[in-house]
Design a protein around this motif. Structure first.
Motif, PDB file in Angstrom:
ATOM      1  N   LEU A 123       0.837  -1.199   0.000  1.00  0.00           N
ATOM      2  CA  LEU A 123       0.000   0.000   0.000  1.00  0.00           C
ATOM      3  C   LEU A 123       0.871   1.248   0.000  1.00  0.00           C
ATOM      4  O   LEU A 123       0.581   2.227  -0.707  1.00  0.00           O
ATOM      5  CB  LEU A 123      -0.897   0.022   1.246  1.00  0.00           C
ATOM      6  N   LEU A 124       1.939   1.202   0.789  1.00  0.00           N
ATOM      7  CA  LEU A 124       2.828   2.361   0.889  1.00  0.00           C
ATOM      8  C   LEU A 124       3.453   2.671  -0.464  1.00  0.00           C
ATOM      9  O   LEU A 124       3.457   3.827  -0.921  1.00  0.00           O
ATOM     10  CB  LEU A 124       3.920   2.071   1.929  1.00  0.00           C
ATOM     11  N   THR A 125       3.957   1.631  -1.149  1.00  0.00           N
ATOM     12  CA  THR A 125       4.620   1.905  -2.431  1.00  0.00           C
ATOM     13  C   THR A 125       3.594   2.308  -3.500  1.00  0.00           C
ATOM     14  O   THR A 125       3.901   3.121  -4.366  1.00  0.00           O
ATOM     15  CB  THR A 125       5.431   0.689  -2.899  1.00  0.00           C
ATOM     16  N   THR A 126       2.382   1.743  -3.411  1.00  0.00           N
ATOM     17  CA  THR A 126       1.345   2.146  -4.357  1.00  0.00           C
ATOM     18  C   THR A 126       1.005   3.624  -4.168  1.00  0.00           C
ATOM     19  O   THR A 126       0.910   4.399  -5.135  1.00  0.00           O
ATOM     20  CB  THR A 126       0.084   1.284  -4.154  1.00  0.00           C
ATOM     21  N   LEU A 127       0.840   4.025  -2.908  1.00  0.00           N
ATOM     22  CA  LEU A 127       0.560   5.434  -2.645  1.00  0.00           C
ATOM     23  C   LEU A 127       1.717   6.321  -3.101  1.00  0.00           C
ATOM     24  O   LEU A 127       1.500   7.385  -3.702  1.00  0.00           O
ATOM     25  CB  LEU A 127       0.301   5.643  -1.142  1.00  0.00           C
ATOM     26  N   ALA A 128       2.936   5.880  -2.828  1.00  0.00           N
ATOM     27  CA  ALA A 128       4.102   6.681  -3.240  1.00  0.00           C
ATOM     28  C   ALA A 128       4.116   6.846  -4.753  1.00  0.00           C
ATOM     29  O   ALA A 128       4.435   7.931  -5.271  1.00  0.00           O
ATOM     30  CB  ALA A 128       5.390   6.011  -2.760  1.00  0.00           C
ATOM     31  N   ALA A 129       3.758   5.773  -5.489  1.00  0.00           N
ATOM     32  CA  ALA A 129       3.757   5.854  -6.949  1.00  0.00           C
ATOM     33  C   ALA A 129       2.696   6.833  -7.435  1.00  0.00           C
ATOM     34  O   ALA A 129       2.955   7.683  -8.299  1.00  0.00           O
ATOM     35  CB  ALA A 129       3.516   4.464  -7.547  1.00  0.00           C
ATOM     36  N   LEU A 130       1.496   6.743  -6.859  1.00  0.00           N
ATOM     37  CA  LEU A 130       0.419   7.627  -7.306  1.00  0.00           C
ATOM     38  C   LEU A 130       0.728   9.074  -6.934  1.00  0.00           C
ATOM     39  O   LEU A 130       0.514   9.994  -7.730  1.00  0.00           O
ATOM     40  CB  LEU A 130      -0.914   7.168  -6.702  1.00  0.00           C
ATOM     41  N   LEU A 131       1.273   9.263  -5.735  1.00  0.00           N
ATOM     42  CA  LEU A 131       1.660  10.611  -5.320  1.00  0.00           C
ATOM     43  C   LEU A 131       2.695  11.190  -6.284  1.00  0.00           C
ATOM     44  O   LEU A 131       2.649  12.381  -6.633  1.00  0.00           O
ATOM     45  CB  LEU A 131       2.248  10.547  -3.895  1.00  0.00           C
ATOM     46  N   THR A 132       3.597  10.337  -6.733  1.00  0.00           N
ATOM     47  CA  THR A 132       4.649  10.811  -7.644  1.00  0.00           C
ATOM     48  C   THR A 132       4.063  11.340  -8.948  1.00  0.00           C
ATOM     49  O   THR A 132       4.529  12.346  -9.485  1.00  0.00           O
ATOM     50  CB  THR A 132       5.642   9.670  -7.931  1.00  0.00           C
ATOM     51  N   THR A 133       3.019  10.642  -9.459  1.00  0.00           N
ATOM     52  CA  THR A 133       2.422  11.131 -10.705  1.00  0.00           C
ATOM     53  C   THR A 133       1.788  12.503 -10.484  1.00  0.00           C
ATOM     54  O   THR A 133       1.626  13.271 -11.421  1.00  0.00           O
ATOM     55  CB  THR A 133       1.318  10.173 -11.217  1.00  0.00           C
ATOM     56  N   TRP A 134       1.449  12.809  -9.262  1.00  0.00           N
ATOM     57  CA  TRP A 134       0.763  14.048  -8.937  1.00  0.00           C
ATOM     58  C   TRP A 134       1.750  15.187  -8.729  1.00  0.00           C
ATOM     59  O   TRP A 134       1.537  16.299  -9.190  1.00  0.00           O
ATOM     60  CB  TRP A 134      -0.078  13.798  -7.673  1.00  0.00           C
ATOM     61  N   ILE A 135       2.851  14.882  -8.018  1.00  0.00           N
ATOM     62  CA  ILE A 135       3.809  15.944  -7.704  1.00  0.00           C
ATOM     63  C   ILE A 135       4.978  15.984  -8.687  1.00  0.00           C
ATOM     64  O   ILE A 135       5.956  16.700  -8.467  1.00  0.00           O
ATOM     65  CB  ILE A 135       4.364  15.799  -6.264  1.00  0.00           C
ATOM     66  N   ALA A 136       4.855  15.215  -9.781  1.00  0.00           N
ATOM     67  CA  ALA A 136       5.976  15.139 -10.714  1.00  0.00           C
ATOM     68  C   ALA A 136       6.472  16.518 -11.164  1.00  0.00           C
ATOM     69  O   ALA A 136       7.687  16.727 -11.272  1.00  0.00           O
ATOM     70  CB  ALA A 136       5.598  14.284 -11.921  1.00  0.00           C
ATOM     71  N   PRO A 137       5.579  17.480 -11.416  1.00  0.00           N
ATOM     72  CA  PRO A 137       6.072  18.788 -11.865  1.00  0.00           C
ATOM     73  C   PRO A 137       7.016  19.449 -10.857  1.00  0.00           C
ATOM     74  O   PRO A 137       7.809  20.307 -11.223  1.00  0.00           O
ATOM     75  CB  PRO A 137       4.782  19.612 -12.028  1.00  0.00           C
TER      76      PRO A 137
END
Lengths: 204, 204, 204
Positions: free
Chosen positions: B65-79
């Motif tokens: 769950l932690l890595t899934t959240l980290a991945a999704l968060l990354t797509t959001w804060i990528a800029p």
């Protein structure tokens, strides 16, 4: 029934492997190797990750004959493959769901929890294609194509939910097969896909 | 403390995986898959090579769950990632050393010898990135970049030497973390690298 | 005798790994890593697939010194490699057959059937090169080159047939080595290869 679907699954996966090898103009031995690794790769990765020995093809080396024959047959009927495309995609979809259900069953049989069983189903369904694409030096299609891995994970979750709701196993398998197959066929037909993530900053 | 650093490590590794997937315009499922495989790949390869079962993410599926959240968060804060680059590299370095120490500890806990424990640390530290780069169809960065794998191996050797000299475990971990982190940061800052080997004769 | 040939085999495989790394201008650590993974990859894949623990290099970490030295030596004598090509291919062929025989023996020692033992020999012989080429981001040579994997499989089958015909083990090993080495050398000399399969329809 699952055994029959498993045999359909390894045959279809072997054929996708043989075609990928043909795109790289491999020799017949390479074709058979890629086909075999594609057919048994998903189950082997699952078994290695779970520590579930012996692997299927080691317990049943006769299955290797089936994938070898499927690979050689593919080199022979390749000119017809574009006309057989619909049939082929249908068999591949059936195989995907069968692999997924079998993978989840293996994990449950080892006493593992439902989330791990869902992942075991997904890994069984998708890793044959991942290894095929690695060996053929391309980015695995399953990370980019219309819904494929997601259908596998969804089917695994559905199957586990049905068991949890005390649906008899044969019925849970049947419902999962019908639902998973239908969604996969619809995803191909209408080119459903998930949103993509683009990131253009090159690596340091 | 090691658990906290481990969680930082899998988060940072998951983020590097998500960014690599974004460079290939993968869909969100592909992003989560690459992130997860990157985060758990090093430990999984180590456990499979050592025969150390069950794997971490099978015993603790909640980490997924932690890595899934980290991945999704990354797509959001990528800029924002280019502005957060310094912080990100620091977390990644901490994670690298934490992975290394944990890998060495696992091997020692199995009664294996020091050279194997050093390799187990190195494998844990570097193979997540290796598998990420394989799946993204590029030559693994760790074989080419400024000191990364070497820092991991050096940290493993330092940790084992400290234990051999009877330094208490908590102190050995702390010293290794500080030293490894410092060397890694200096290697990035001053672009230290090892001599390269060039060979230009094509393969037969 | 087999141990001596095994040591020749891991040395020759390590050298092919080091040269492949040099073609990508890797640093010395990358060179040693690729060389080591190439040398031990085939046996490790076999052991993981069969569930045969501990792996060779974990039981004998001193062998890692040999492959490290072979890798570093290769970076030093690389300018001479084209002149040493004949010797190098001969050592590589000896190593291939030795790996194959050892792989088959391991499977037989675990009580596995002959078809699995033949595959174990093939996997031991070819997967070091497969992993080397994966890490170097190219389609594995063994799927495309003149007879290499086929020689390994043929040698494994010959060895198992000789044992089945009650030929003493030392003689079976010797005959397999001579026959396999000869066929491999002839295949290189006359560029024997299997028919290729071409398929030009791009993937959907």
């Amino acid at each position: 029934m699952l055994l029959a679907l498993y045999l359909i699954g390894i045959t279809a996966e072997a054929m996708t492997g043989a075609l990928a090898a043909g795109r790289l103009k491999m020799d017949l031995f390479g074709v058979v190797m890629i086909a075999t690794v594609t057919a048994f790769g998903g189950g082997s990765v699952r078994d290695i990750l779970l520590g579930h020995y012996p692997l299927t093809w080691i317990a049943h080396p006769e299955y290797l004959l089936l994938t070898t024959l499927a690979a050689l047959l593919t080199t022979w009927i390749a000119p017809l493959m574009s006309r057989l495309r619909g049939l082929f995609l249908a068999l591949d979809a059936l195989g995907l769901i069968a692999f997924t259900v079998i993978g989840a069953k293996v994990a449950l049989g080892m006493g593992l929890e439902a989330p791990v069983a869902a992942l075991a189903g997904l890994i069984t369904g998708m890793f044959g294609g991942v290894i095929r694409d690695l060996l053929c030096n391309r980015v695995p299609l399953v990370f980019q194509k219309e819904l494929y891995a997601v259908v596998s994970l969804g089917a695994a979750v559905l199957y586990l939910l049905l068991l949890y709701w005390l649906v008899p196993d044969w019925l849970a398998v049947l419902v999962t097969l019908v639902a998973g197959f239908t969604v996969r066929m619809l995803a191909i037909r209408f080119q459903w896909h998930l949103p993509r993530f683009e990131y253009n900053v090159p690596d340091a």
